[in-house]
Motif scaffolding. Structure first.
Motif, PDB file in Angstrom:
ATOM      1  N   LEU A 274     -29.354 -15.765 -12.392  1.00 43.50           N
ATOM      2  CA  LEU A 274     -30.640 -15.419 -12.989  1.00 43.50           C
ATOM      3  C   LEU A 274     -31.709 -16.415 -12.564  1.00 43.50           C
ATOM      4  O   LEU A 274     -31.529 -17.627 -12.717  1.00 43.50           O
ATOM      5  N   VAL A 275     -32.816 -15.913 -12.034  1.00 43.78           N
ATOM      6  CA  VAL A 275     -33.964 -16.748 -11.704  1.00 43.78           C
ATOM      7  C   VAL A 275     -35.188 -16.232 -12.449  1.00 43.78           C
ATOM      8  O   VAL A 275     -35.202 -15.114 -12.961  1.00 43.78           O
ATOM      9  N   GLU A 276     -36.217 -17.047 -12.507  1.00 40.09           N
ATOM     10  CA  GLU A 276     -37.508 -16.605 -13.010  1.00 40.09           C
ATOM     11  C   GLU A 276     -38.258 -15.937 -11.851  1.00 40.09           C
ATOM     12  O   GLU A 276     -37.878 -16.100 -10.680  1.00 40.09           O
ATOM     13  N   PRO A 277     -39.333 -15.200 -12.126  1.00 41.91           N
ATOM     14  CA  PRO A 277     -40.055 -14.550 -11.022  1.00 41.91           C
ATOM     15  C   PRO A 277     -40.514 -15.519  -9.935  1.00 41.91           C
ATOM     16  O   PRO A 277     -40.425 -15.207  -8.747  1.00 41.91           O
ATOM     17  N   GLY A 302     -36.270 -21.829  -9.507  1.00 43.74           N
ATOM     18  CA  GLY A 302     -36.151 -22.042 -10.945  1.00 43.74           C
ATOM     19  C   GLY A 302     -35.612 -20.833 -11.670  1.00 43.74           C
ATOM     20  O   GLY A 302     -35.636 -19.712 -11.153  1.00 43.74           O
ATOM     21  N   GLY A 303     -35.136 -21.068 -12.892  1.00 40.73           N
ATOM     22  CA  GLY A 303     -34.511 -19.990 -13.655  1.00 40.73           C
ATOM     23  C   GLY A 303     -34.934 -19.915 -15.102  1.00 40.73           C
ATOM     24  O   GLY A 303     -34.201 -19.381 -15.940  1.00 40.73           O
ATOM     25  N   ASN A 304     -36.127 -20.436 -15.436  1.00 45.54           N
ATOM     26  CA  ASN A 304     -36.589 -20.430 -16.831  1.00 45.54           C
ATOM     27  C   ASN A 304     -37.446 -19.197 -17.088  1.00 45.54           C
ATOM     28  O   ASN A 304     -38.638 -19.174 -16.792  1.00 45.54           O
ATOM     29  N   VAL A 305     -36.822 -18.173 -17.627  1.00 44.17           N
ATOM     30  CA  VAL A 305     -37.477 -16.876 -17.769  1.00 44.17           C
ATOM     31  C   VAL A 305     -37.247 -16.330 -19.164  1.00 44.17           C
ATOM     32  O   VAL A 305     -36.187 -16.532 -19.761  1.00 44.17           O
ATOM     33  N   GLU A 306     -38.262 -15.633 -19.680  1.00 36.73           N
ATOM     34  CA  GLU A 306     -38.152 -15.020 -21.001  1.00 36.73           C
ATOM     35  C   GLU A 306     -37.115 -13.889 -20.972  1.00 36.73           C
ATOM     36  O   GLU A 306     -37.184 -13.014 -20.093  1.00 36.73           O
ATOM     37  N   PRO A 307     -36.169 -13.866 -21.904  1.00 37.34           N
ATOM     38  CA  PRO A 307     -35.175 -12.787 -21.932  1.00 37.34           C
ATOM     39  C   PRO A 307     -35.801 -11.394 -22.011  1.00 37.34           C
ATOM     40  O   PRO A 307     -35.293 -10.451 -21.404  1.00 37.34           O
ATOM     41  N   SER A 308     -36.909 -11.273 -22.719  1.00 40.83           N
ATOM     42  CA  SER A 308     -37.547  -9.961 -22.842  1.00 40.83           C
ATOM     43  C   SER A 308     -38.056  -9.462 -21.495  1.00 40.83           C
ATOM     44  O   SER A 308     -38.010  -8.258 -21.204  1.00 40.83           O
ATOM     45  N   LEU A 309     -38.520 -10.390 -20.635  1.00 40.22           N
ATOM     46  CA  LEU A 309     -38.981  -9.995 -19.302  1.00 40.22           C
ATOM     47  C   LEU A 309     -37.805  -9.561 -18.441  1.00 40.22           C
ATOM     48  O   LEU A 309     -37.915  -8.585 -17.685  1.00 40.22           O
TER      49      LEU A 309
END
Length: 321
Positions: A274-277, A302-309
């Protein structure tokens, strides 16, 4: 600066950062028409490559300078990295963040014990707030990207990638790097220049400060537009960063939100990562087919992403991956 600065940073960072894995995925190779080598900096401490530069820069300060506290301005990942470095060295940290920073990144900074000052939506507004804190406290600014120690620290991600590919009997032809302020790509360029690897930038088309600057032959300021890649929204790239990138970068890719979303989902489904955009920008560029037939290093920054996104993007793009 040269690759020797990056090698020295790697020695200083030994034991402080994770040597993140380099992943291969036949399914993603097929989608890209290229041999992809994925450097999973989403698995780095604080979930992003930024830990490298911040730990290196704060570690290089004199104890007296550090004792007055560290300050930075960031949309999220550098904020968490400086908060981590401050905690490791036992000093206070104050971070200027945008009012629209992702909640997951704000929570990460607070969990590491840093104080947050919210300031506007642009990097210039955050920088002004950080300078005001410095004036009040005498703390040291840890620049997000326009700093030699930051650049050298970030370059260690590419150094590890190149070493790992060579150890596995291959050699990269190209490297694709997400670009915000330019710390990651400047460090990557120092390594790639010495290893004869072509470097390409990946940016949102709405926040393409490096691409415009390369075309103009000088740094160009942009007004950041809307993008899923919240970590890639600079007003301009750093001066030191541009000096390095302008002599090494061979070309720029501009990616839109659909490409970022598809890349994020494809990586999650096929590589189980899982990555962030922002972290998907390099893969989005590779999946466009523009580097077909080549051996390509991709920095998953990076991989800091909102679960809802993530849930929203899975619903939108799962059938296309």
């Amino acid at each position: 600066m040269s690759v020797d600065d990056v090698r020295a940073a790697a020695e200083r960072l030994a034991g402080r950062v994770v040597r993140t894995p380099v992943l291969r995925s036949p399914a993603l190779d097929a989608l890209a028409g290229a041999e992809l080598w994925l450097k999973a900096e989403c698995l780095q401490r604080i979930g992003a490559f930024k830990a490298r530069g911040a730990l290196h820069a704060v570690g290089r300060m004199s104890p007296e300078t550090r004792s007055r506290g560290v300050i930075t301005f960031s949309s999220g990942n550098h904020a968490q990295a400086v908060a981590l470095a401050a905690r490791e060295f036992g000093v206070p940290a104050t971070i200027a963040m945008p009012v629209d920073a992702p909640a997951v990144k704000v929570a990460g900074v607070r969990a590491l014990g840093a104080e947050i000052v919210f300031a506007g939506t642009t990097s210039e507004e955050r920088r002004a707030a950080a300078l005001a804190v410095r004036e009040r406290t005498g703390g040291a600014i840890v620049d997000p990207f326009d700093d030699a120690d930051i650049i050298a620290g970030q370059g260690t991600a590419t150094l590890e990638l190149v070493e790992e590919v060579l150890a596995r009997g291959s050699k990269l032809d190209a490297l694709v790097v997400p670009v915000g302020g330019g710390g990651l790509i400047a460090g990557a360029c120092l390594v790639a220049e010495a290893a004869d690897i072509a470097v390409y930038s990946a940016e949102p088309g709405t926040c393409n400060a490096l691409a415009r600057s390369l075309r103009a032959g000088e740094r160009v300021a942009v007004q950041p537009g809307s993008t899923l890649a919240d970590g890639l929204k600079p007003v301009r790239v750093g001066e030191q960063n541009f000096a390095v990138a302008s002599r090494v970068v061979r070309g720029s890719f501009e990616v839109d939100d659909d490409a970022l979303g598809r890349a994020l989902v494809a990586l999650l489904l096929h590589a189980k990562v899982l990555v962030e955009p922002s972290g998907a920008a390099g893969l989005a560029a590779a999946l466009s087919g523009a580097l077909r037939g080549r051996r390509v290093g991709v920095l998953l920054s990076g991989g800091n992403v909102e679960p809802s996104l993530v849930a929203e993007l899975l619903g939108r793009h799962a059938g296309q991956a």
